[in-house]
Design an enzyme around this catalytic site. Structure first.
Site, PDB file in Angstrom:
ATOM      1  N   ASP A 291      41.736 132.498 -25.747  1.00 31.58           N
ATOM      2  CA  ASP A 291      43.006 132.913 -25.167  1.00 31.58           C
ATOM      3  C   ASP A 291      42.768 134.107 -24.240  1.00 31.58           C
ATOM      4  O   ASP A 291      42.017 135.015 -24.587  1.00 31.58           O
ATOM      5  CB  ASP A 291      43.929 133.309 -26.332  1.00 31.58           C
ATOM      6  CG  ASP A 291      45.358 133.461 -25.894  1.00 31.58           C
ATOM      7  OD1 ASP A 291      46.078 132.457 -25.955  1.00 31.58           O
ATOM      8  OD2 ASP A 291      45.740 134.576 -25.498  1.00 31.58           O
ATOM      9  N   ASP A 334      47.532 129.363 -21.251  1.00 28.54           N
ATOM     10  CA  ASP A 334      46.277 130.090 -21.045  1.00 28.54           C
ATOM     11  C   ASP A 334      45.323 129.860 -22.216  1.00 28.54           C
ATOM     12  O   ASP A 334      44.414 130.637 -22.421  1.00 28.54           O
ATOM     13  CB  ASP A 334      46.559 131.590 -20.870  1.00 28.54           C
ATOM     14  CG  ASP A 334      47.187 132.190 -22.120  1.00 28.54           C
ATOM     15  OD1 ASP A 334      47.944 131.483 -22.795  1.00 28.54           O
ATOM     16  OD2 ASP A 334      46.895 133.359 -22.424  1.00 28.54           O
TER      17      ASP A 334
END
Ligand code: C2E
Ligand code: MG
Ligand code: MG
Length: 695
Positions: A291, A334
């Site tokens: 992440d 993301d």
């Protein structure tokens, strides 16, 4: 052949919605399209009409697409029919299976109108050229020596007994001549004659960068065989283009459009394969969730283009620093997932994670991108979890740990007892906030852009903790979902939202209220009773309450979830498909569940500054309207976006352009302001009276 009459296309598709869409698209593209809902009916019509192109779904009851194709081919008709198979599963194995059954082309569902159009153009070219050749061969009774096409005569032993002018020049290149032997590639044609076969079979001769197709047209009484050649270079090129295009399409359907690394579909294919292999080999497999830290800040401060570049940088760096057998995929937003296989021991993962975090950071030094860091969490099969789904959950817990430990680090799943203390702390705080009803709802106006006035509001959960500060819903909603807190949380938010709805109705505003629904709520026993009780308590009309579900929740696969959805629709509530286009957009889902509304993912609206981005949104709007759904766009920030969306036919728009999400008091002030501006023509005065001004 340009400008000749439109080709007839037979299409077979059992799903009524997809069939309607397909038929309409084909007609819009100028074809004469005839649709059938099963293979039997389609085959019957095909035998009568023999249309040049067939488009068939693979999965159909009674007779599936493959069987349909097999039967078409078995008819062995004089003119060629081009067969395109549609399937939701575009794996390589299926592709080869389809080709083996005589399918010419293979199109993965859902497809874009442009993809279909391109395929049909190639199909048309190939069909027309084949027909021409076949017709010529059939009509050729005599062989004038000056025929521009190569014509040969040979005896059964393969010796050339005659060659016209056109074929002489070819033969010279082959260093053959009358009296000499036929080129080897044409000998199979003599074998078909020897076997007494009637069917037109073709053999190819490649010469001087051109390809010729030869066929036996007749055999004289004294056993001389006539071979007629035809230049098929253009057709070959079309076929090569088609194969390249098909390979590209198979690749693209597994590729993330932005980063070029694998997408969620690829991950869902590879994970079970790698788990099975790990079991067979007695090795371990690590699933790493990656992440980008504070990604939202990068987007907000530098713009989405920079955010996209950051994702590309991470995707490429990870891919370039892993072994080719490992798999890097974009999971969504993301978040990326890495699968690392063939591990002997989990300790091998530590240096790998360390190296990946460092390499991405170092790569930033030589780029124009702002500095950012990564957090990673991993879990190992079979140590931590027995299946792909649980492995992902455990990796997610490890990722939470990494985030809670200050980000810019990796953590491994260490068993339930050692779950991060800080996550634990956050869970405690969230539980307390829910118990004490400290969670609130903000309301973001949704505009009816046809009549230029507010149509409704979406309720968005907000949590400001006295100790931890503001936590965005993207963080606490998934946490609540993972920790079984989503039900009590949603109950608090839903109650506050419905209460606010009662208040605005008592002030005379008739707005819809959209509530985000998580899958767990749907399957919870008391959800529907709670809902009905609250709605009754506040005297709210059901058809003003819209429930939003996201495609990611994949409610289709859950029987109980579906039942609840159907019960809610039967009770008059409205259903919206939220964030459409954020993942692997399921067109099947739109057809299967009677949604009322389609809400286009805000991320797509932000990409409308490119022609491709605009085309995607346009296609979604058209699809929604064709299916009779209300089309809503969210995340519109600019006037230009609003104008384009209106022109495309979007009926409702939500986004910062109109308003950010507002607390209750500010929402009321906003509505009053809109009333002053004449957006509400007549305030109603009775709560629960839905005959007032409605949008
Ligand atoms: P969503 O349902 O897609 O909500 C829209 C999100 O887009 C909201 O983010 C909203 O503030 C944001 N947004 C709206 N217009 C714009 C714009 O013009 N520009 C930008 N950049 N953003 C815009 P928020 O409030 O952070 O919520 C995020 C997600 O959290 C929601 O996405 C929803 O999936 C989830 N969520 C929020 N509240 C709840 C809830 O009560 N229950 C459940 N299950 N999920 C919720
Ligand atoms: Mg929503
Ligand atoms: Mg949304």
């Amino acid at each position: 052949m340009e400008g000749s009459k439109p080709l007839t296309i037979l299409y077979a598709e059992d799903d009524a919605v997809s069939a309607k869409l397909l038929g309409r698209t084909l007609q819009n593209l100028g074809y004469e399209a005839h649709g059938f809902v099963n293979g039997h009916q389609a085959l019957e019509w095909f035998e009568k009409i023999q249309p040049p192109i067939i488009i068939s779904d693979w999965m159909m009851p009674q007779m599936d697409g493959l069987e349909f194709c097999r039967r078409v081919r078995a008819l062995d008709l004089p003119y060629y029919t081009y067969f395109i198979l549609l399937t939701a599963n575009s794996s390589e194995t299926n592709y080869h299976k389809a080709m083996d059954h005589g399918v010419d082309d293979f199109l993965a569902k859902p497809f874009r109108r442009e993809d279909l159009h391109m395929r049909l153009r190639v199909a048309e070219r190939i069909v027309r050229q084949r027909w021409e050749t076949e017709a010529k061969i059939r009509s050729l009774a005599h062989f004038p020596a000056d025929n521009p096409n190569p014509i040969l005569q040979a005896n059964r032993d393969g010796a050339i007994t005659y060659a016209n002018q056109a074929s002489l020049s070819l033969l010279r290149l082959w260093k053959a001549d009358v009296g000499g032997a036929l080129p080897d590639s044409l000998l199979p044609l003599l074998a078909t004659v020897a076997r007494g076969e009637q069917a037109v079979s073709e053999a190819e001769l490649y010469c001087d960068n051109r390809t010729y197709s030869f066929a036996v047209t007749s055999v004289s009484e004294d056993g001389l065989i006539y071979l007629y050649g035809h230049d098929i270079t253009a057709r070959k090129r079309a076929e090569t283009d088609l194969i390249a295009m098909r390979n590209r399409a198979v690749m693209q359907s597994l590729q993330d459009a932005l980063t070029g690394i694998g997408n969620r579909v690829l991950l869902e294919q590879r994970l079970p394969e790698l788990l099975q292999k790990a079991t067979q080999d007695g090795k371990k497999l690590a699933l790493v969730l990656v992440d980008i830290d504070n990604f939202k800040d990068i987007n907000d401060s530098y713009g989405h283009k920079v955010g996209d570049q950051a994702l590309i940088h991470v995707g490429h760096t990870l891919r370039d620093h892993l072994k080719s057998r490992d798999c890097v995929c974009r999971w969504g937003g993301d978040e990326l997932v890495i699968l690392i296989s063939e591990l002997q021991h989990r300790s091998q993962m530590r240096p790998i994670c360390e190296r990946l975090i460092q390499t991405v950071k170092e790569g930033l030094g030589s780029s124009d991108l702002p500095k950012f860091t990564l957090s990673m969490g991993f879990a190992v099969f079979p140590d931590d979890a027995p299946s792909g789904e649980t492995l992902l959950q455990k990796a997610d817990q490890a990722l939470y740990q990494a985030k809670a430990d200050g980000r810019d680090c990796w953590r491994e799943y260490l068993g339930e007892s050692k779950i991060l203390q800080s996550t634990q702390h956050m869970i405690q705080r969230l539980t307390a906030a829910i118990d004490e009803s400290r969670l609130t709802a903000y309301f973001q106006p949704v505009w009816d852009v046809v009549n230029q006035r507010p149509a409704g509001v979406e309720s968005l959960a907000r949590w400001v903790d006295p100790e931890l500060g503001y936590i965005p819903p993207d963080e606490f909603i998934p946490l609540a979902e993972a920790k079984g807190l989503i039900i009590p949380l949603s109950r608090v938010v839903m109650r506050k939202s419905l209460e606010t709805m009662r208040d605005w109705r008592s002030r005379g505003y008739d707005l819809t209220l959209s509530l985000n629904l998580s899958k767990r709520q749907l399957v919870e026993t008391h959800f529907l009773t709670d809902l009905y009780r609250m709605v009754d308590e506040f005297q709210l009309p059901h058809d003003r309450v819209i429930f939003e579900v996201t495609e990611r929740q994949s409610i289709l696969g859950h029987a109980l979830g579906r039942q609840r959805i159907e019960a809610m629709i039967a009770a008059g509530f409205r259903l919206s498909l939220d964030d459409f286009g954020s993942g692997y957009s399921s067109f099947d889902l739109v057809g299967e569940i009677p949604f009322h509304e389609l809400k286009i993912y805000g991320g797509l609206i932000r990409k409308m500054n490119t022609p491709q981005g605009r085309r995607i949104v346009q296609a979604i709007v058209e699809m929604g309207l064709t299916l009779g759904l209300t089309v809503v766009a969210e995340g519109a920030e600019q006037e230009e976006e609003v104008n384009i969306l209106r022109e495309m036919g979007t009926q409702k728009i939500q986004g910062y352009y109109y308003s950010k999400p507002l607390p209750q008091e500010k929402l009321f002030a906003y509505l009053e302001e809109q009333t002053r501006r004449g957006r509400f023509s007549r305030p109603a005065n009775v709560p629960g009276a839905d005959k007032n001004v409605s949008f």
